[in-house]
Scaffold this motif. Structure first.
Motif, PDB file in Angstrom:
ATOM      1  N   ILE A  16      50.162   7.110 -37.790  1.00 36.03           N
ATOM      2  CA  ILE A  16      50.955   6.310 -38.723  1.00 36.03           C
ATOM      3  C   ILE A  16      51.614   5.189 -37.909  1.00 36.03           C
ATOM      4  O   ILE A  16      52.270   5.453 -36.903  1.00 36.03           O
ATOM      5  N   SER A  17      51.403   3.967 -38.330  1.00 37.00           N
ATOM      6  CA  SER A  17      51.939   2.832 -37.572  1.00 37.00           C
ATOM      7  C   SER A  17      53.448   2.695 -37.774  1.00 37.00           C
ATOM      8  O   SER A  17      53.958   2.900 -38.875  1.00 37.00           O
ATOM      9  N   LYS A  18      54.146   2.353 -36.708  1.00 35.11           N
ATOM     10  CA  LYS A  18      55.611   2.218 -36.723  1.00 35.11           C
ATOM     11  C   LYS A  18      56.049   0.857 -37.244  1.00 35.11           C
ATOM     12  O   LYS A  18      55.396  -0.158 -36.970  1.00 35.11           O
ATOM     13  N   LYS A  19      57.170   0.864 -37.962  1.00 36.25           N
ATOM     14  CA  LYS A  19      57.757  -0.395 -38.422  1.00 36.25           C
ATOM     15  C   LYS A  19      58.152  -1.242 -37.206  1.00 36.25           C
ATOM     16  O   LYS A  19      58.648  -0.710 -36.213  1.00 36.25           O
ATOM     17  N   ILE A  20      57.912  -2.525 -37.301  1.00 36.70           N
ATOM     18  CA  ILE A  20      58.254  -3.438 -36.197  1.00 36.70           C
ATOM     19  C   ILE A  20      59.698  -3.912 -36.361  1.00 36.70           C
ATOM     20  O   ILE A  20      60.101  -4.363 -37.439  1.00 36.70           O
ATOM     21  N   GLU A  21      60.478  -3.767 -35.291  1.00 36.53           N
ATOM     22  CA  GLU A  21      61.896  -4.170 -35.310  1.00 36.53           C
ATOM     23  C   GLU A  21      62.127  -5.402 -34.441  1.00 36.53           C
ATOM     24  O   GLU A  21      63.048  -6.171 -34.674  1.00 36.53           O
ATOM     25  N   LYS A  22      61.289  -5.533 -33.410  1.00 34.58           N
ATOM     26  CA  LYS A  22      61.487  -6.648 -32.456  1.00 34.58           C
ATOM     27  C   LYS A  22      60.391  -7.682 -32.626  1.00 34.58           C
ATOM     28  O   LYS A  22      59.213  -7.390 -32.417  1.00 34.58           O
ATOM     29  N   PHE A  23      60.789  -8.887 -32.983  1.00 35.75           N
ATOM     30  CA  PHE A  23      59.830  -9.986 -33.176  1.00 35.75           C
ATOM     31  C   PHE A  23      59.812 -10.834 -31.896  1.00 35.75           C
ATOM     32  O   PHE A  23      60.222 -11.991 -31.883  1.00 35.75           O
ATOM     33  N   ASP A  26      56.124  -9.807 -26.919  1.00 34.28           N
ATOM     34  CA  ASP A  26      55.112  -8.740 -26.939  1.00 34.28           C
ATOM     35  C   ASP A  26      54.352  -8.732 -28.261  1.00 34.28           C
ATOM     36  O   ASP A  26      53.128  -8.584 -28.288  1.00 34.28           O
ATOM     37  N   LEU A  27      55.096  -8.892 -29.361  1.00 32.78           N
ATOM     38  CA  LEU A  27      54.450  -8.936 -30.679  1.00 32.78           C
ATOM     39  C   LEU A  27      53.548 -10.171 -30.769  1.00 32.78           C
ATOM     40  O   LEU A  27      52.403 -10.076 -31.233  1.00 32.78           O
ATOM     41  N   HIS A  28      54.047 -11.301 -30.318  1.00 33.81           N
ATOM     42  CA  HIS A  28      53.251 -12.539 -30.391  1.00 33.81           C
ATOM     43  C   HIS A  28      51.982 -12.427 -29.540  1.00 33.81           C
ATOM     44  O   HIS A  28      50.905 -12.853 -29.960  1.00 33.81           O
ATOM     45  N   ASN A  29      52.113 -11.810 -28.368  1.00 38.43           N
ATOM     46  CA  ASN A  29      50.938 -11.612 -27.501  1.00 38.43           C
ATOM     47  C   ASN A  29      49.901 -10.714 -28.177  1.00 38.43           C
ATOM     48  O   ASN A  29      48.693 -10.969 -28.093  1.00 38.43           O
ATOM     49  N   LEU A  30      50.378  -9.661 -28.845  1.00 38.68           N
ATOM     50  CA  LEU A  30      49.476  -8.748 -29.547  1.00 38.68           C
ATOM     51  C   LEU A  30      48.725  -9.500 -30.650  1.00 38.68           C
ATOM     52  O   LEU A  30      47.493  -9.437 -30.729  1.00 38.68           O
ATOM     53  N   LEU A  31      49.474 -10.225 -31.496  1.00 36.08           N
ATOM     54  CA  LEU A  31      48.847 -10.967 -32.599  1.00 36.08           C
ATOM     55  C   LEU A  31      47.861 -12.006 -32.052  1.00 36.08           C
ATOM     56  O   LEU A  31      46.746 -12.155 -32.578  1.00 36.08           O
ATOM     57  N   ASP A  32      48.250 -12.695 -30.997  1.00 36.68           N
ATOM     58  CA  ASP A  32      47.376 -13.721 -30.406  1.00 36.68           C
ATOM     59  C   ASP A  32      46.096 -13.104 -29.850  1.00 36.68           C
ATOM     60  O   ASP A  32      45.039 -13.737 -29.879  1.00 36.68           O
ATOM     61  N   ALA A  33      46.190 -11.876 -29.344  1.00 35.87           N
ATOM     62  CA  ALA A  33      45.012 -11.214 -28.764  1.00 35.87           C
ATOM     63  C   ALA A  33      44.123 -10.615 -29.852  1.00 35.87           C
ATOM     64  O   ALA A  33      42.902 -10.470 -29.666  1.00 35.87           O
TER      65      ALA A  33
END
Ligand code: QAP
Ligand code: CO
Length: 174
Positions: A16-23, A26-33
């Motif tokens: 089950i995927s966790k809710k994202i709290e920190k924008f 790391d999040l931007h790198n994940l989305l970009d990849a």
């Protein structure tokens, strides 16, 4: 970031995927990849859990009439929630995590989805047709659900048999 697609029957797809709290970066790198992985595999949608990151992030790029997928049409959804659902649509689905298998699946035709973008701005989107199907398919991933879970018992059994045979062939040709 060095990502690869997790394929069924890998148990990690059931997390089950966790809710994202920190924008954050790391999040931007994940989305970009995730974007080049999706485009390089002829995908139209990809959830973070499919690249082994069980967080509530997904990307979509629905092809235009001519089949093009300009980056301007990329949608990134963080923490999506469907708030309205109506009607029925049957669409032949596939999944990057279940390669080379396609089957008709019934979904809601019209949905409204609330989500955040990569900078935590709140968004509301009304969708129908293929976009609606794709959003529902990707949100299922966040809950550990695959489209093959929606097959009838007999269809699922046939799938398991075909898929296992295909995986053996893949191994043999390596
Ligand atoms: C989910 O699926 C989806 O088997 C996204 O060999 C599916 O991008 C949304 C793909 C249907 C709406 C309708 C599958 C690529 C891509 C494969 C995908 C394959 C290569 C699946
Ligand atoms: Co999928």
């Amino acid at each position: 970031m060095n990502l690869s697609i997790v394929e069924y029957p890998d148990k990690r797809l059931r997390q089950i995927s966790k809710k994202i709290e920190k924008f954050d970066k790391d999040l931007h790198n994940l989305l970009d990849a995730m974007y080049p992985i999706m485009m390089g595999t002829n995908g139209i949608g990809l959830a973070a859990i499919q690249v082994a990151h069980p967080v509530q992030a997904l990307i979509l790029n629905i092809p235009e009439e001519d089949g093009e997928q300009p980056i301007e049409n990329l949608i990134e959804m963080i923490n999506p929630i469907i708030t309205k659902k109506d009607g029925e649509i049957i669409y032949q689905e596939g999944c990057l995590s279940v390669p080379s298998f396609y089957e008709d699946i019934t979904r809601f035709e019209n949905i409204t989805v609330n989500y955040q973008d990569r900078d935590s701005n709140t968004k509301v989107l009304e969708a129908d047709g293929l976009l609606s199907v794709a959003i529902q398919h990707e949100i299922d991933h966040l809950n550990g659900i695959l489209f093959i879970d929606k097959l009838s018992y007999s269809r699922r059994k046939k799938f398991e048999k075909e898929y296992k045979r295909m995986q053996k062939e893949k191994k043999g040709s390596k």
